[in-house]
Enzyme design. Structure first.
Site, PDB file in Angstrom:
ATOM      1  N   ASP A  52       0.791  -1.350   0.030  1.00 37.50           N
ATOM      2  CA  ASP A  52      -0.037  -0.103  -0.018  1.00 37.50           C
ATOM      3  C   ASP A  52       0.823   1.509   0.031  1.00 37.50           C
ATOM      4  OD1 ASP A  52      -2.735   1.011   0.605  1.00 37.50           O
ATOM      5  OD2 ASP A  52      -1.514   2.114   2.122  1.00 37.50           O
ATOM      6  N   TYR A  57       3.039   9.905   0.638  1.00 36.56           N
ATOM      7  CA  TYR A  57       4.087   9.471   1.609  1.00 36.56           C
ATOM      8  C   TYR A  57       5.585   9.824   1.187  1.00 36.56           C
ATOM      9  CZ  TYR A  57      -0.014   6.285   2.959  1.00 36.56           C
ATOM     10  OH  TYR A  57      -0.939   5.844   3.812  1.00 36.56           O
ATOM     11  N   LYS A  86      -2.244   5.893  -4.061  1.00 40.18           N
ATOM     12  CA  LYS A  86      -3.467   7.040  -3.827  1.00 40.18           C
ATOM     13  C   LYS A  86      -3.139   8.330  -4.245  1.00 40.18           C
ATOM     14  CE  LYS A  86      -3.775   4.638   0.862  1.00 40.18           C
ATOM     15  NZ  LYS A  86      -2.270   4.537   1.405  1.00 40.18           N
ATOM     16  N   HIS A 119      -7.297   9.194  -1.664  1.00 32.76           N
ATOM     17  CA  HIS A 119      -6.789   9.212  -0.475  1.00 32.76           C
ATOM     18  C   HIS A 119      -7.755   9.611   0.782  1.00 32.76           C
ATOM     19  CE1 HIS A 119      -2.507   9.220   1.835  1.00 32.76           C
ATOM     20  NE2 HIS A 119      -3.586   8.926   2.530  1.00 32.76           N
TER      21      HIS A 119
HETATM   22  N1  LIG Z   1      -5.509   5.938   4.047  1.00 32.73           N
HETATM   23  C1  LIG Z   1      -5.005   6.602   5.258  1.00 32.73           C
HETATM   24  O1  LIG Z   1      -5.145   7.785   5.605  1.00 32.73           O
HETATM   25  C2  LIG Z   1      -3.964   5.955   6.024  1.00 32.73           C
HETATM   26  C3  LIG Z   1      -3.440   6.466   7.375  1.00 32.73           C
HETATM   27  C4  LIG Z   1      -2.612   5.758   8.117  1.00 32.73           C
HETATM   28  C5  LIG Z   1      -2.075   4.538   7.567  1.00 32.73           C
HETATM   29  N2  LIG Z   1      -2.364   4.162   6.279  1.00 32.73           N
HETATM   30  C6  LIG Z   1      -1.656   2.769   5.909  1.00 32.73           C
HETATM   31  O2  LIG Z   1      -1.861   1.794   6.820  1.00 32.73           O
HETATM   32  C7  LIG Z   1      -0.660   1.293   7.039  1.00 32.73           C
HETATM   33  C8  LIG Z   1      -0.427   0.825   8.248  1.00 32.73           C
HETATM   34  O3  LIG Z   1      -0.758   1.800   9.309  1.00 32.73           O
HETATM   35  P1  LIG Z   1      -0.085   1.851  10.726  1.00 32.73           P
HETATM   36  O4  LIG Z   1       1.294   2.101  10.527  1.00 32.73           O
HETATM   37  O5  LIG Z   1      -0.848   2.726  11.584  1.00 32.73           O
HETATM   38  O6  LIG Z   1      -0.356   0.431  11.130  1.00 32.73           O
HETATM   39  P2  LIG Z   1       0.013  -0.652  12.415  1.00 32.73           P
HETATM   40  O7  LIG Z   1       0.666  -1.648  12.081  1.00 32.73           O
HETATM   41  O8  LIG Z   1      -1.325  -0.335  13.231  1.00 32.73           O
HETATM   42  O9  LIG Z   1       1.085   0.312  13.171  1.00 32.73           O
HETATM   43  C9  LIG Z   1       2.501   0.296  12.937  1.00 32.73           C
HETATM   44  C10 LIG Z   1       3.001   0.689  14.326  1.00 32.73           C
HETATM   45  O10 LIG Z   1       3.017  -0.717  14.851  1.00 32.73           O
HETATM   46  C11 LIG Z   1       4.455  -1.097  15.342  1.00 32.73           C
HETATM   47  N3  LIG Z   1       4.483  -2.418  15.115  1.00 32.73           N
HETATM   48  C12 LIG Z   1       4.444  -3.088  13.888  1.00 32.73           C
HETATM   49  N4  LIG Z   1       4.390  -4.509  14.184  1.00 32.73           N
HETATM   50  C13 LIG Z   1       4.755  -4.672  15.487  1.00 32.73           C
HETATM   51  C14 LIG Z   1       4.717  -5.663  16.285  1.00 32.73           C
HETATM   52  N5  LIG Z   1       4.703  -7.004  15.830  1.00 32.73           N
HETATM   53  N6  LIG Z   1       5.064  -5.455  17.650  1.00 32.73           N
HETATM   54  C15 LIG Z   1       4.794  -4.333  18.253  1.00 32.73           C
HETATM   55  N7  LIG Z   1       4.833  -3.296  17.498  1.00 32.73           N
HETATM   56  C16 LIG Z   1       4.754  -3.302  15.978  1.00 32.73           C
HETATM   57  C17 LIG Z   1       5.147  -0.336  14.572  1.00 32.73           C
HETATM   58  O11 LIG Z   1       6.444   0.169  15.451  1.00 32.73           O
HETATM   59  P3  LIG Z   1       7.814   0.369  14.840  1.00 32.73           P
HETATM   60  O12 LIG Z   1       7.793   1.722  14.104  1.00 32.73           O
HETATM   61  O13 LIG Z   1       8.723   0.320  16.214  1.00 32.73           O
HETATM   62  O14 LIG Z   1       8.410  -0.654  14.111  1.00 32.73           O
HETATM   63  C18 LIG Z   1       4.522   0.856  14.062  1.00 32.73           C
HETATM   64  O15 LIG Z   1       4.883   2.081  15.075  1.00 32.73           O
HETATM   65  C19 LIG Z   1       0.227   2.369   6.684  1.00 32.73           C
HETATM   66  O16 LIG Z   1       1.607   2.200   6.238  1.00 32.73           O
HETATM   67  C20 LIG Z   1      -0.291   3.076   5.436  1.00 32.73           C
HETATM   68  O17 LIG Z   1       0.113   2.284   4.274  1.00 32.73           O
HETATM   69  C21 LIG Z   1      -3.282   4.582   5.695  1.00 32.73           C
END
Ligand SMILES: NC(=O)c1ccc[n+]([C@@H]2O[C@H](COP(=O)([O-])OP(=O)(O)OC[C@H]3O[C@@H](n4cnc5c(N)ncnc54)[C@H](OP(=O)(O)O)[C@@H]3O)[C@@H](O)[C@H]2O)c1
Length: 314
Positions: A52, A57, A86, A119
């Site tokens: 994604d 980004y 997006k 987006h």
């Molecule tokens: N459409 C939108 O507006 C929108 C908005 C937000 C996100 N997104 C998309 O959704 C994706 C995912 O969102 P998200 O990054 O918020 O998802 P998430 O997986 O809920 O959060 C990622 C965070 O979780 C931590 N993490 C990942 N795996 C872990 C594990 N196994 N154990 C403990 N902590 C863990 C990471 O820490 P570390 O940094 O320490 O590794 C990171 O800080 C984004 O990359 C993007 O592609 C879209």
């Protein structure tokens, strides 16, 4: 129908002949270039086939480079990948949509996209500034274009065969309904924040009824602590079933019929977050009964990203 126990190879069919989206997706909202390249390569190695991206980004080039190198090294065909990007808010004017799409494709080094999303439903002042602000620091919105105008231009991309499916992100059910009703090419996917503290059940039910894939972002609560990864119900289940809290949260998301995006930044976490299998029914039900409600990202109300630092828009 009983869900398969192992979610690693689960794919969800898109409407309109849009192919099949792997339920486990890797998100590329990663602030620095070197980490983007490395983490994307590691995700591919761990088994992720769903990526994604977003022009917002500002790292599509790094993702494209990592995918090119990774595909060649691992002998993976482009057809085995599912790649999304997006359209950003400052490109909502219909005459800007195709150029924005082509620019993303070029940066990603691809010749088609599996999915292109609007987006957010908010149009910003048209132009190359992604975060247009007035002198008092307020976002400058563009009142001269409707979401349906933008959607019509997205439909044109599907007609031309340049992208296989289109959808919306950061959208409420209220805003989705009129677009759904008027659309000639119905949205294939809706990408929104969702986790046990924000289950978005009404939107999920609507999506299931209409054959729209519900794609959850922040399934781990964006890793915020205290937060979901330390929730007592989630921790107790993790202990009981011999999985990590992250694996429990990701399994819950797939088990309720959504696809998801997570952003592991190390090899170990990529493997952990990809090794997802079904929870016992009682554990699944316990998570459904969690009462805490919390939205982490306010983008759905403003169009301004909640997880991207302001400085990144300079
Ligand atoms: N459409 C939108 O507006 C929108 C908005 C937000 C996100 N997104 C998309 O959704 C994706 C995912 O969102 P998200 O990054 O918020 O998802 P998430 O997986 O809920 O959060 C990622 C965070 O979780 C931590 N993490 C990942 N795996 C872990 C594990 N196994 N154990 C403990 N902590 C863990 C990471 O820490 P570390 O940094 O320490 O590794 C990171 O800080 C984004 O990359 C993007 O592609 C879209």
């Amino acid at each position: 129908m009983t869900e398969p126990a192992d979610f690693r190879s689960k794919r969800i069919a898109l409407n309109h002949g849009g192919g099949r989206m792997p339920a486990l997706g890797f998100g590329t909202l990663i602030p620095d270039a070197a980490t983007t390249t490395r983490a994307t390569r590691e995700a591919l190695e761990a088994g992720y086939r769903h990526f994604d991206c977003a022009e917002r980004y500002q790292n599509e080039r790094e993702v494209g480079e990592a995918l090119q190198v990774g595909l060649a090294a691992e002998g993976i065909a482009r057809e085995d990948l599912f790649v999304t990007t997006k359209l950003w808010n400052s490109n909502h004017r219909p005459e800007r949509v195709e150029a924005a799409f082509e620019a993303s494709l070029e940066r990603l080094r691809l010749d088609y996209l599996d999915l292109y999303l609007i987006h957010t439903p908010f149009a910003f002042q048209a132009g190359d500034e992604q975060d247009p602000r007035d002198q008092s620091g307020k976002v400058i919105y563009d009142e001269g274009v409707t979401l349906l105008d933008t959607w019509r231009a997205m439909e044109g991309l599907v007609d031309q065969g340049r992208c296989r499916a289109i959808g919306l992100s950061d959208i409420s059910l209220e805003r989705l309904l009129p677009v759904y009703e008027a659309a000639r090419v119905k949205p294939a996917v809706v990408q929104v924040e969702s986790h046990p503290y924000l289950p978005e059940t009404e939107l999920l039910e609507f999506c299931k009824e209409k054959g729209i894939v519900f794609l959850a972002f922040a399934p781990l609560g964006h890793g915020m602590r205290p937060g979901l990864l330390e929730d007592p119900v989630v921790s107790a289940i993790a202990e009981r079933v011999g999985r990590t809290p992250a694996q429990v949260l990701l399994a819950w998301a797939v088990q309720r019929g959504t696809a998801l995006l997570t952003t592991p930044k190390t090899t170990d976490r990529a493997r952990e977050n990809f090794d997802i299998s079904a929870l016992p029914e009682d554990a699944f039900d316990e998570i459904n009964r969690i009462q805490t409600r919390q939205r982490l990202n306010n983008v759905v109300n403003t169009g301004t990203p909640g997880f991207i630092p302001r400085a990144a828009s300079a």
